[in-house]
Design an enzyme around this catalytic site. Structure first.
Site, mmCIF file in Angstrom:
data_model
loop_
_atom_site.group_PDB
_atom_site.id
_atom_site.type_symbol
_atom_site.label_atom_id
_atom_site.label_comp_id
_atom_site.label_asym_id
_atom_site.label_seq_id
_atom_site.Cartn_x
_atom_site.Cartn_y
_atom_site.Cartn_z
ATOM 1 N N LYS A 152 0.871 -1.188 0.000
ATOM 2 C CA LYS A 152 0.000 0.000 0.000
ATOM 3 C C LYS A 152 0.907 1.238 0.000
ATOM 4 C CE LYS A 152 -4.284 1.381 2.298
ATOM 5 N NZ LYS A 152 -5.094 1.686 1.123
HETATM 6 N N1 PMP Z 1 -7.836 -1.954 -3.028
HETATM 7 C C1 PMP Z 1 -7.243 -0.756 -2.875
HETATM 8 C C2 PMP Z 1 -6.505 -0.163 -4.020
HETATM 9 C C3 PMP Z 1 -7.352 -0.075 -1.657
HETATM 10 O O1 PMP Z 1 -6.805 1.134 -1.499
HETATM 11 C C4 PMP Z 1 -8.087 -0.661 -0.603
HETATM 12 C C5 PMP Z 1 -8.231 0.066 0.704
HETATM 13 N N2 PMP Z 1 -7.179 -0.218 1.552
HETATM 14 C C6 PMP Z 1 -8.665 -1.915 -0.809
HETATM 15 C C7 PMP Z 1 -8.521 -2.536 -2.041
HETATM 16 C C8 PMP Z 1 -9.394 -2.625 0.298
HETATM 17 O O2 PMP Z 1 -8.459 -3.031 1.261
HETATM 18 P P1 PMP Z 1 -8.866 -3.216 2.779
HETATM 19 O O3 PMP Z 1 -10.010 -4.153 2.800
HETATM 20 O O4 PMP Z 1 -7.633 -3.791 3.407
HETATM 21 O O5 PMP Z 1 -9.231 -1.880 3.299
#
Ligand code: PMP
Length: 295
Positions: A152
């Site tokens: 991320k």
């Molecule tokens: N894809 C992307 C590109 C994101 O930014 C997020 C948010 N973090 C998600 C998917 C969903 O991830 P999570 O369930 O860990 O929040």
């Protein structure tokens, strides 16, 4: 107001946490972050999947060669301390690590300072509608041979911003990004699922963020006795789905009404609602009781 920020081990004020113009991450996108939610429950404030988020945080830091001077446990404790200091009950938590001020060069030299901050914000519903109309973006999702897709990293979000900008001044609520082969990848900040003939289908890992909500949904689906499959699919197949939804920490479980103006035909959203109801129970600490860390 954000006034309690954990920065490199101490709770400081917003002003003390400000960054300078020569901050590397500001120029090159060399930051990593997390988005976590805490919920107010009958047992107190519970942070959803804290450890998983902070594991991903460390993984993201490592992907950019950042040295993390804290253990997983110490980072989790730092989040707990920050939530307590904020005085908020239900909130969104934003851990952030970035290459800080240092020499101007694309490659951060060994020893380039890395700052870690954590702070909390109030966040209610993230989506503008209960069911969203989505538009397939002309931009493809970041390519796995160009970057570490499942980290991320701040810079990745330029891709998400560009795709989301295509919805400005339109009736679309969200963008949908395809991968380099035309398969459905994910939303700008959310993963996607669809349901066809009682089977729950989602994009496999590879081009997408390994969403923590996605993992939770896969597990909820299986525990509800639903067949769950991770495989590639095209937009045409998605349009023919019985139901579809986005998921993520911010968006939680949000049903999709239409894709490029084609309404999903079936939908009474029976399975989506069943999954959503179970997710609500997880948030309250009533299902998967160890999913919440109480502060
Ligand atoms: N894809 C992307 C590109 C994101 O930014 C997020 C948010 N973090 C998600 C998917 C969903 O991830 P999570 O369930 O860990 O929040």
């Amino acid at each position: 107001m954000i006034d309690k920020i954990w920065k490199n081990g101490h709770i400081v004020s917003y002003d003390q946490a400000k960054v300078g113009i020569n901050t590397h991450a500001l120029h090159y996108g060399s930051s990593v972050f997390e988005g976590i939610r805490a919920y107010n429950t009958v047992n107190g404030v519970g942070i959803l999947k804290l450890k998983e988020h902070m594991k991903r945080f460390i993984y993201s830091m490592e992907s950019l060669g950042m040295v993390c001077n804290y253990s997983l446990e110490e980072l989790c404790q730092a989040v707990i301390k920050t939530v307590k200091a904020s005085g908020l009950e239900s909130c969104y938590i934003r851990p952030l690590a970035y290459y800080a001020e240092g020499p101007v060069s694309v490659l951060p030299k060994e020893g380039h300072p890395v700052d870690i901050t954590i702070y909390c914000l109030e966040m209610g519903k993230y989506m503008a509608a209960d069911k969203v109309d989505i538009k397939v973006s002309k931009y493809i999702r970041i390519h796995p041979k160009s970057t570490v897709c499942d980290a991320k990293i701040g810079g990745h979000y330029v891709n998400s911003i560009l795709a989301s900008r295509e919805t400005i001044d339109t009736h679309y609520h969200e963008a949908l990004l395809l991968d380099m082969d035309g398969n459905v990848a994910e939303g700008a900040a959310m993963n996607i699922f669809f349901i066809k003939n009682n089977e729950l289908i989602t994009t496999p890992l590879g081009t997408i963020l390994d969403g923590i909500t996605r993992r939770l949904i896969i597990s909820i689906g299986r525990d509800l006795g639903i067949n769950v499959t991770e495989r590639y699919f095209k937009v045409e197949e998605l349009i023919e789905a019985d139901e579809a939804f986005f998921c993520g920490t911010a968006v939680e479980v949000t049903p999709i009404a239409s894709i490029d103006d084609k309404k999903l035909k079936a939908s009474n959203y029976k399975i989506t609602n069943q999954i959503k109801a179970t997710y609500e129970k997880v948030k309250k600490g009533e299902f998967y009781k160890d999913a919440l860390t109480y502060i």
